[in-house]
Design an enzyme around this catalytic site. Structure first.
Site, PDB file in Angstrom:
ATOM      1  N   HIS A 140       0.826  -1.204   0.000  1.00 50.03           N
ATOM      2  CA  HIS A 140       0.000   0.000   0.000  1.00 50.03           C
ATOM      3  C   HIS A 140       0.864   1.258   0.000  1.00 50.03           C
ATOM      4  CE1 HIS A 140      -2.348   3.227   1.966  1.00 50.03           C
ATOM      5  NE2 HIS A 140      -3.294   2.792   1.151  1.00 50.03           N
ATOM      6  N   CYS A 516      -1.780  -2.799 -15.864  1.00 49.26           N
ATOM      7  CA  CYS A 516      -1.924  -1.740 -14.867  1.00 49.26           C
ATOM      8  C   CYS A 516      -1.213  -2.074 -13.569  1.00 49.26           C
ATOM      9  CB  CYS A 516      -3.390  -1.411 -14.619  1.00 49.26           C
ATOM     10  SG  CYS A 516      -4.321  -2.792 -13.947  1.00 49.26           S
TER      11      CYS A 516
HETATM   12  C1  PEP Z   1      -2.446  -5.628  -9.713  1.00 51.45           C
HETATM   13  O1  PEP Z   1      -2.728  -6.587  -9.020  1.00 51.45           O
HETATM   14  O2  PEP Z   1      -1.474  -5.605 -10.497  1.00 51.45           O
HETATM   15  C2  PEP Z   1      -3.263  -4.403  -9.644  1.00 51.45           C
HETATM   16  C3  PEP Z   1      -3.053  -3.408 -10.463  1.00 51.45           C
HETATM   17  O3  PEP Z   1      -4.209  -4.326  -8.666  1.00 51.45           O
HETATM   18  P1  PEP Z   1      -3.869  -4.004  -7.121  1.00 51.45           P
HETATM   19  O4  PEP Z   1      -2.429  -3.571  -7.065  1.00 51.45           O
HETATM   20  O5  PEP Z   1      -4.801  -2.942  -6.718  1.00 51.45           O
HETATM   21  O6  PEP Z   1      -4.119  -5.313  -6.474  1.00 51.45           O
END
Ligand code: PEP
Ligand code: MG
Length: 561
Positions: A140, A516
């Site tokens: 986070h 992403c």
């Molecule tokens: C991922 O898992 O790569 C993602 C973009 O989602 P998060 O980081 O919010 O789990």
């Protein structure tokens, strides 16, 4: 040599001897200047200029750095993961509230936490730098700090922290609240005391190199942003859309968190729906603000993803307030909260699984997405085509279930508003099973976005939040060369991606595909995304220029080959 040289020479008996010459080392600022000068002098082409800049070095231009003279006198007390670049110095505070209060009195603040959670967001905003004892490159603290452009060092296991006593020990010294430390988020080094920093500066050369890069690249570059401010910053840095809006980040403001808690603790669908009703105006307002900033550029909104226990109160005062608000006893609230505890929350009741159990959550989010798009299209005249992204899908039927809920709600809202808005529904590919069955998933999904943070975690089978602790031993023993959460593991995770791209497009040739996960802003990973034929990469705002340059370099290298 058509480049700036570092030459060694000697003069002996009146005679000049050249001993050696090689390309000189340079700062990012100098690299841009040299490249542009050489183009202006007709020595190199813009293509060569673009290829010569190290994409990662742009970090130096976009974030504050330490004053080089001041840094020479600095003492390194420890080192951990360089989770978000830039230099920061300030007084230590151990809670988000105290960090915020100190910031409001004009202090420069370094927030030190065991780990951060979404509840710390205001303290993180107030901080010049963030230091966490736990966590990896996609924890986070790392992800949020990178989004905000704040220096962050994570996973510093050498720190012995006592958050209650407000002190920690590192490098043999004990630090107390109010003591100064300095962080270099680009190297992961933690320094004693208050080291002077210099503001970032971007010159005109930056814009020239970037526009050349844009003319060569094939990949589109989007951003991961969930606030209008981050989105506007990303657009300033060249983002062509939002590739990931993490909607859970929108629920933590003081006015909103009690409402989502009420929704989570509801015992019946009716109660939950009532609580969700209260959240709609906030969600809708947020989406409207994002659409307005993005002016019709694509916006991908990801539905609620984290396990619900992340939202429940831990503070006694908050528990009491919630109990009062819901007409429950404190014990009842506590017991429902503890029922939400899971042994492996990352592999637990999260992502699309939440919408399978509570379709009303997906209904609320769909209504907010669609109503906001219709209103902003009308008010501002932008052509908005929202992209709704379902997280953590592992099976076609699971996606179909959630998609049906979304379509039903979206069509209802469109009918109510007499609108013919077009929207797309797609999914994240972040579970290995989804990659293996990508052809089936593509029957339901109009787009894929690789969530390589989770995909890396689940493919390696180690936790993105804890792996930092033991990965250092893997680097020392040369088992792994680098952190797979920072630089994509092309051998393993890459195979799954390549397979999913091929299988997905075999089912749906015009499937739009992006990434992403945090790798979307890492140059070598961006090159891989180009190679496998993705349409776009999406990364945190300050990494957008890096991704633009890396994408251009990949396209140029591809053409050369
Ligand atoms: C991922 O898992 O790569 C993602 C973009 O989602 P998060 O980081 O919010 O789990
Ligand atoms: Mg994920």
């Amino acid at each position: 040599y058509r480049d700036m040289q570092d030459m060694e020479f000697t003069i002996e008996d009146g005679k000049l001897y050249f001993l050696q010459t090689r390309n000189g080392k340079r700062t990012a600022q100098a690299a841009l200047q040299i490249a542009c000068d050489l183009v202006d002098e007709g020595m190199i082409t813009p293509q060569e200029a673009v290829s010569r800049i190290e994409a990662k070095s742009l970090d130096q231009l976009l974030h504050p750095a330490f004053d080089p003279d001041a840094l020479k006198k600095g003492t390194v007390m420890g080192q951990a993961l360089p989770a978000s670049p830039g230099a920061a110095a300030g007084k230590i505070y151990f809670t988000a509230e105290e960090a915020k209060e100190a910031h409001e009195t004009g202090e420069r603040v370094i927030l030190v936490r065991l780990e951060t959670s979404p509840e710390d967001i205001e303290g993180m905003h107030a901080a010049e730098g963030i230091l966490t004892v736990r966590g990896g490159m996609t924890s986070h603290a790392a992800v949020v700090a990178r989004g905000m452009g704040t220096a962050c060092i994570s996973g510093c296991g050498d720190i012995v922290i006592d958050e209650k006593k407000k002190q920690f020990t590192l490098g043999g010294k004990t630090y107390f609240e109010g003591d100064y430390i300095s962080l270099d988020g680009s190297t992961g080094k933690i320094y004693d005391g208050d080291i002077q920093t210099q503001e970032a500066s971007i010159s005109g050369n930056f814009g020239r190199i970037m526009s050349w890069a844009d003319s060569f690249r094939k990949l589109r570059v989007r951003t991961n942003a969930d606030t209008p401010a981050d989105a506007a910053n990303a657009v300033r840095l060249g983002a062509e859309g939002i590739g990931l809006c993490r909607t859970e980040h929108m629920f933590f403001e003081p006015e909103r968190i009690p409402k989502i808690r009420k929704m989570i603790l509801s015992k019946t669908v009716e109660e939950r729906e009532k609580a969700l009703e209260e959240l709609i105006p906030f969600q809708k307002g947020d989406f409207k603000a994002l659409y307005e900033v993005m002016e019709g550029k694509p916006v991908t909104i990801r539905f609620l993803d984290p396990p619900l226990h992340e939202f429940v109160p831990t503070d006694e005062k908050d528990i009491e307030a919630l109990a009062k608000d819901m007409n429950l006893s404190v014990e009842e609230v506590k017991s429902t909260c503890s029922e939400l505890h899971e042994f492996n929350p990352m592999m637990g009741h999260r992502g699309c699984r939440l919408s399978v159990t509570y379709p009303e959550i997906a209904r609320m989010q769909t209504r907010a997405v669609i109503e906001a798009a219709i209103e902003v299209s009308k008010e501002k005249g932008f052509e908005i085509v929202p992209e709704i992204m379902v997280p953590l899908v592992g099976d076609k039927k699971e996606l179909k279930f959630v998609k049906d809920v979304i379509v039903e709600t979206a069509e209802k809202v469109k009918a109510e508003k007499n609108s013919n808005l077009v929207y797309h529904i797609g999914t994240m590919i972040e579970i290995p099973r989804a990659a293996l069955l990508a052809n089936e998933i593509a029957e339901e999904a109009e787009f894929f976005s690789f969530g390589t943070n989770d995909l890396t975690q689940m493919t390696f089978g180690f936790s993105r939040d804890d792996a930092g602790k033991f990965l250092v031993d893997y680097y020392k023993s040369k088992i792994y060369e680098s952190d797979p959460f920072a630089k994509l593991d092309q051998n393993g995770v890459g195979q799954l991606i390549e397979m999913a791209v091929t299988k997905g497009r075999s089912q749906r040739p015009n499937l739009k595909i992006g990434i992403c996960g945090e790798h979307g802003g890492d140059p070598s990973s961006v090159a891989f995304c180009h190679k496998v034929g993705m349409d776009y990469v999406s990364c945190s705002p300050f990494r957008v220029p890096i991704a633009r340059l890396a994408a251009a370099q990949a396209a140029i290298a591809d053409k050369r080959n």
